[in-house]
Design a protein around this motif. Sequence first.
Motif, PDB file in Angstrom:
ATOM      1  N   ALA A  29       0.753  -1.339  -0.099  1.00  0.00           N
ATOM      2  CA  ALA A  29       0.181   0.018   0.013  1.00  0.00           C
ATOM      3  C   ALA A  29       0.938   1.276  -0.073  1.00  0.00           C
ATOM      4  O   ALA A  29       0.746   2.272  -0.845  1.00  0.00           O
ATOM      5  CB  ALA A  29      -0.722   0.071   1.266  1.00  0.00           C
ATOM      6  N   VAL A  30       2.064   1.277   0.799  1.00  0.00           N
ATOM      7  CA  VAL A  30       2.818   2.328   0.830  1.00  0.00           C
ATOM      8  C   VAL A  30       3.510   2.535  -0.702  1.00  0.00           C
ATOM      9  O   VAL A  30       3.531   3.917  -1.140  1.00  0.00           O
ATOM     10  CB  VAL A  30       3.988   2.176   1.782  1.00  0.00           C
ATOM     11  N   TYR A  31       3.877   1.491  -1.198  1.00  0.00           N
ATOM     12  CA  TYR A  31       4.439   1.660  -2.636  1.00  0.00           C
ATOM     13  C   TYR A  31       3.514   2.292  -3.404  1.00  0.00           C
ATOM     14  O   TYR A  31       3.628   3.116  -4.393  1.00  0.00           O
ATOM     15  CB  TYR A  31       4.775   0.061  -3.188  1.00  0.00           C
ATOM     16  N   ARG A  32       2.159   1.783  -3.530  1.00  0.00           N
ATOM     17  CA  ARG A  32       1.248   2.352  -4.431  1.00  0.00           C
ATOM     18  C   ARG A  32       1.124   4.062  -4.146  1.00  0.00           C
ATOM     19  O   ARG A  32       0.731   4.724  -4.983  1.00  0.00           O
ATOM     20  CB  ARG A  32      -0.199   1.658  -4.128  1.00  0.00           C
ATOM     21  N   ALA A  33       1.018   4.302  -2.902  1.00  0.00           N
ATOM     22  CA  ALA A  33       0.852   5.632  -2.557  1.00  0.00           C
ATOM     23  C   ALA A  33       1.993   6.416  -2.997  1.00  0.00           C
ATOM     24  O   ALA A  33       1.820   7.644  -3.578  1.00  0.00           O
ATOM     25  CB  ALA A  33       0.545   5.728  -0.879  1.00  0.00           C
ATOM     26  N   ASN A  34       3.075   5.943  -2.785  1.00  0.00           N
ATOM     27  CA  ASN A  34       4.377   6.542  -3.273  1.00  0.00           C
ATOM     28  C   ASN A  34       4.521   7.030  -4.853  1.00  0.00           C
ATOM     29  O   ASN A  34       4.856   7.718  -5.404  1.00  0.00           O
ATOM     30  CB  ASN A  34       5.600   5.806  -2.911  1.00  0.00           C
ATOM     31  N   SER A  35       3.893   5.728  -5.458  1.00  0.00           N
ATOM     32  CA  SER A  35       4.046   5.922  -6.941  1.00  0.00           C
ATOM     33  C   SER A  35       2.950   6.989  -7.478  1.00  0.00           C
ATOM     34  O   SER A  35       3.326   7.733  -8.509  1.00  0.00           O
ATOM     35  CB  SER A  35       3.223   4.511  -7.575  1.00  0.00           C
ATOM     36  N   VAL A  36       1.858   7.060  -6.615  1.00  0.00           N
ATOM     37  CA  VAL A  36       0.823   7.918  -7.270  1.00  0.00           C
ATOM     38  C   VAL A  36       1.513   9.665  -6.882  1.00  0.00           C
ATOM     39  O   VAL A  36       1.369  10.463  -7.624  1.00  0.00           O
ATOM     40  CB  VAL A  36      -0.383   7.956  -6.368  1.00  0.00           C
ATOM     41  N   ILE A  37       2.085   9.698  -5.802  1.00  0.00           N
ATOM     42  CA  ILE A  37       2.886  11.036  -5.233  1.00  0.00           C
ATOM     43  C   ILE A  37       3.652  11.361  -6.385  1.00  0.00           C
ATOM     44  O   ILE A  37       3.957  12.389  -6.865  1.00  0.00           O
ATOM     45  CB  ILE A  37       3.252  10.804  -3.906  1.00  0.00           C
TER      46      ILE A  37
END
Length: 447
Positions: free
Chosen positions: A103-111
Amino acid sequence: MKKILYIILPLLPVLVSCKKFLDAKSDRSIAIAETLSDQQALLDHYQVLNQADGNAAEISATDFYLTDADFASRLENERNMYTWQRSNIFLPELNEWANNYRAVYRANSVIENLGKIGRSDANAQQWDNVNGQACFYRAKNILKSLFVWAPAYDVGSAATDLGVPLRTGSDFNVPSKRASVAEGYAMVVSDLKTAVRCLPPVAVHVMRPSRAAAFGLLSRALLSMREYAQAALYADSALRLKSDLMDFNTLNAALALPIPQFNAEVLHDSYFTGVPLSNVRAKIDPQLFLLYEPNDLRKTVFFNDNKNGTYGFKGSYEGFTTFFAGVAVDEVLLVRAECYARLNRLPEALADLNRLLRNRHKKGTFTDKAADDQKAVLEMVLTERRKELLMRGLRWMDIKRLNKEGAGISLKRTVNGVDYMVAPNSSGFVLPIPELVIQASGMEQNP
């Protein structure tokens, strides 16, 4: 290398949510997401961001117990977690750590993608909303990880206590290393403050984060830090946006699952599962059940009478056999009440407590609680917090933070005549990191 990718930063395609709420296209992937709509689709992946909250904190806490027969029927890692062993408590690859950092990876990718898209007058509202959602999810998953794999926040030692890795980018070649507890909480608070600024007051659906949910999660984080004035402030901000409470008199306690999903109290929806926690296996601690007063409707709304002197839990806010782990008004109200009590704002603490309890008791039977002693009011609030918020994954951190206040809470379970115990403020309250993560990253294991 493939195993390292999966454990530390799993890469999964965007799938259509089983909830059918959001029409996210299944062929969109993180790698080709280019527009703001693409970023929203990445954040609408329910399986990654809403239904993968971990159960380790709940299994490790003692609001329930297993019979010896049910204990013997569980997987070895679940038995080890239940008895607070120091190894093999998570499956090698499909585990809570992987879910959190996925989930952190997905959030970072969006940012990162938002930085490439850029913010303009034309897209500002949507850009901010997406950015706020990504910050919310990153903060939420780092906070969950801190609750499980780090000691409780202590201002005197947080700068040197080992926390969890703080992934801020999508480059999986950057090694994972553990930050301090202070750095972890600072990132959580910073991300949630960004989310508060960026998110709309109320989301189009509680499956997406909102400003009210971000305020609520921020109050949870600050309560766990024992920053009571700040926690009260942000809890109050959340409640000013949304403060609805269900009247339990309107629920049908005879139903197998009396509380509907997406009910009026939910600020943000997410959940966890776990076979050991199921209604037919997990027996509620008898001493906890005895805390409920005769006219407290939670006795029948929350619990299934097994007709043998034991009770199972049926009071999830998910309307299903899964366990609610999101943010809800009742929790935020109790955060504010506890903080008011600790700040010696006793009338306000009692007002919050009595408002909750009037909606939990049979009509005409409840008399408002009253006291002018700070210790007594605080004890009332903490008792109701335990009775209201059970089976949400919150008790584990509550014990850790309350022990920092001198509560002296120890845990004990007995299996096949053998007693297992965790002493207050001991390393037993910090779970071991999955072994394969340690092997892949070289980071330090918990003692």
